[in-house]
Design an enzyme around this catalytic site. Structure first.
Site, PDB file in Angstrom:
ATOM      1  N   ASP A  72     -30.037 -14.050 -11.827  1.00 13.93           N
ATOM      2  CA  ASP A  72     -31.228 -13.218 -12.311  1.00 13.93           C
ATOM      3  C   ASP A  72     -30.920 -13.348 -13.816  1.00 13.93           C
ATOM      4  O   ASP A  72     -30.393 -12.641 -14.450  1.00 13.93           O
ATOM      5  CB  ASP A  72     -31.405 -11.923 -11.680  1.00 13.93           C
ATOM      6  N   LYS A  76     -39.062 -12.894 -19.854  1.00 17.97           N
ATOM      7  CA  LYS A  76     -38.770 -12.269 -21.128  1.00 17.97           C
ATOM      8  C   LYS A  76     -38.816 -13.391 -22.304  1.00 17.97           C
ATOM      9  O   LYS A  76     -39.992 -13.890 -22.789  1.00 17.97           O
ATOM     10  CB  LYS A  76     -37.701 -11.337 -21.195  1.00 17.97           C
ATOM     11  N   TYR A  89     -30.792  -4.742 -11.441  1.00 16.45           N
ATOM     12  CA  TYR A  89     -32.071  -4.660 -11.423  1.00 16.45           C
ATOM     13  C   TYR A  89     -32.756  -6.035 -11.192  1.00 16.45           C
ATOM     14  O   TYR A  89     -32.647  -6.692 -11.996  1.00 16.45           O
ATOM     15  CB  TYR A  89     -32.909  -3.892 -12.721  1.00 16.45           C
TER      16      TYR A  89
END
Length: 424
Positions: free
Chosen positions: A235, A264, A143
């Site tokens: 990622d 994050k 994702y």
């Protein structure tokens, strides 16, 4: 447990927010999501006053927990008091970039953006601009945010968009392969090597039940991309500054990607994203180069202060030792529970990530498809509501990771293990 206020708020939300939420995953718990009133250390308090041990931690950003240490809180408040943002550079964004470049092995330059999605969008554009190629290899079950180039399904021979609203032509340039399958990705490079701009991969599939790489897999990706003139893009939106400590997952696995995306933890709980990499590649971004990238809120001073102070605090206060120790205690305890109550299930995770995947044969998943074949409905519809009733807040579905914070305690771990034992 009375949750009437959450139900009523969701009823109101359905009238003004699509699906009653502002991010799809939040609507996953049925029949309605829990509305949170505040955080408290390693716990959250919902709109009805119920208190839960919180392993969601904002879906990963809250490395330090809900109660910010004094240096972090002071830095945020000071920035807010000086004016929220300016549309001009500030010293703190330079300091934050210097911190990242100093600690992450592959990063020499950084461009801050506003979300993990924006980071991966920008990284794909940069990889294509730098190489002059169009195709991007991604992992099935990986994702990379809500971006057109990676919202795909299928395989290398038959990829298609995974959402309405995305033209089929976008998927023509995206090649999905199974994670941990060296033969599959090698075959793709043999067929399309001179057309591939980049491989975009999470070092750990962390949005699909937590799937770790097999030994040698990332080395294979590194070798293939180097041999064919493509870029390796890690990622690390989820794993960055959480797995592998200050050197991130790439440090843990000993791999230097060409580009890395962050999010994050890098914002300390505030909206953030970033792209980092070698100078020669990063300077292709405007205004140094010709690959366009820009954003009004990029390098937002409040976010930069929160992120920099969070990482500085983590570096100076043994944060990683604490969260990784609690993570291992959780996984050890859950392995005992699973062995006793549900030996067909699997305990997965590393460092401060953990999850019990409801596999059907007791074997750890090797790729996203393995997780998809687990008893997802049982986890979502039966198990998670039982844990919620026991005062333990887990991620909204079987696929999302769960996170340990510095605010969690041994007592939180023991309470959680017992709740798992009772529920299973």
């Amino acid at each position: 447990m009375n949750r009437d206020t959450s139900r009523d708020l969701y009823d109101r939300a359905l009238g003004v927010l699509p699906g009653g939420v502002n991010s799809s995953v939040r609507a996953a718990p049925q029949p309605y999501p829990t509305f949170v009133r505040k955080g408290d250390a390693g716990r959250v308090v919902d709109a009805d006053g119920n208190k839960y041990v919180d392993w969601v931690m904002g879906l990963g950003p809250l490395l330090l927990g809900h109660d910010l240490p004094e240096p972090v809180e002071s830095a945020v408040q000071r920035r807010v008091s000086e004016g929220p943002m300016y549309g001009m550079p500030t010293e703190v964004e330079v300091e934050h970039a210097e911190f990242i470049a100093r600690h992450v092995p592959s990063v020499e330059m950084v461009r801050f953006v506003n979300s993990g999605t924006e980071a991966t969008v920008s990284a794909v554009r940069l990889a294509r601009g730098y190489t002059g190629r169009d195709k991007v290899v991604v992992m099935q079950g990986g994702y990379h945010g809500a971006q057109e180039s990676t919202l795909v399904e299928g395989d290398a021979d038959d990829a298609s968009p995974s959402s309405p609203g995305i033209p089929a032509s976008f998927a023509e340039h995206t090649i999905p392969v199974p994670f941990n399958d060296e033969a599959a990705v090698t075959e793709v490079f043999e067929e399309h090597g001179d057309e591939i701009a980049a491989v975009l991969v999470e070092p750990i599939l962390a949005n699909k039940g937590i799937v770790e790489p097999r030994e040698g897999y990332h080395e294979t990706l590194r070798d293939l991309t180097e041999d064919h003139g493509a870029l390796l893009v890690f990622d690390e939106v989820i794993t960055g500054f959480r797995v592998g400590g200050l050197s991130c997952a790439q440090g843990k696995y000993g791999i230097d990607p060409d580009l890395t995306t962050f999010g994050k933890v890098v914002g300390g709980g505030f909206p953030v994203g970033a792209i980092g990499g070698r100078t020669e590649i990063m300077e292709e971004l405007t205004p140094a180069g010709d690959v366009f990238q820009s954003g009004t809120f990029s390098g937002h001073p409040v976010t930069m202060a929160a992120g920099l102070e969070t990482l500085t605090y983590a570096a100076e206060n043994d944060v990683y030792e604490h969260v990784n120790d609690l993570g291992e205690r959780l996984r050890d305890g859950l392995r005992d529970v699973v062995a006793e109550r549900a030996p067909e299930y699997s305990v997965v995770g590393t460092d401060s990530l953990f999850k019990v995947v409801f596999t059907r044969d007791g074997r750890k998943p090797r790729n996203g498809a393995d997780v998809g074949r687990a008893n997802v409905a049982r986890w979502n519809r039966v198990f998670r509501p039982q844990m919620l009733e026991a005062g333990v807040m887990l991620s909204q579905n079987q696929f999302e990771s769960q996170f340990v914070s510095h605010a969690h305690t041994t007592a939180d771990v023991e309470e959680t293990i017992e709740a798992y034992r009772d529920a299973l």
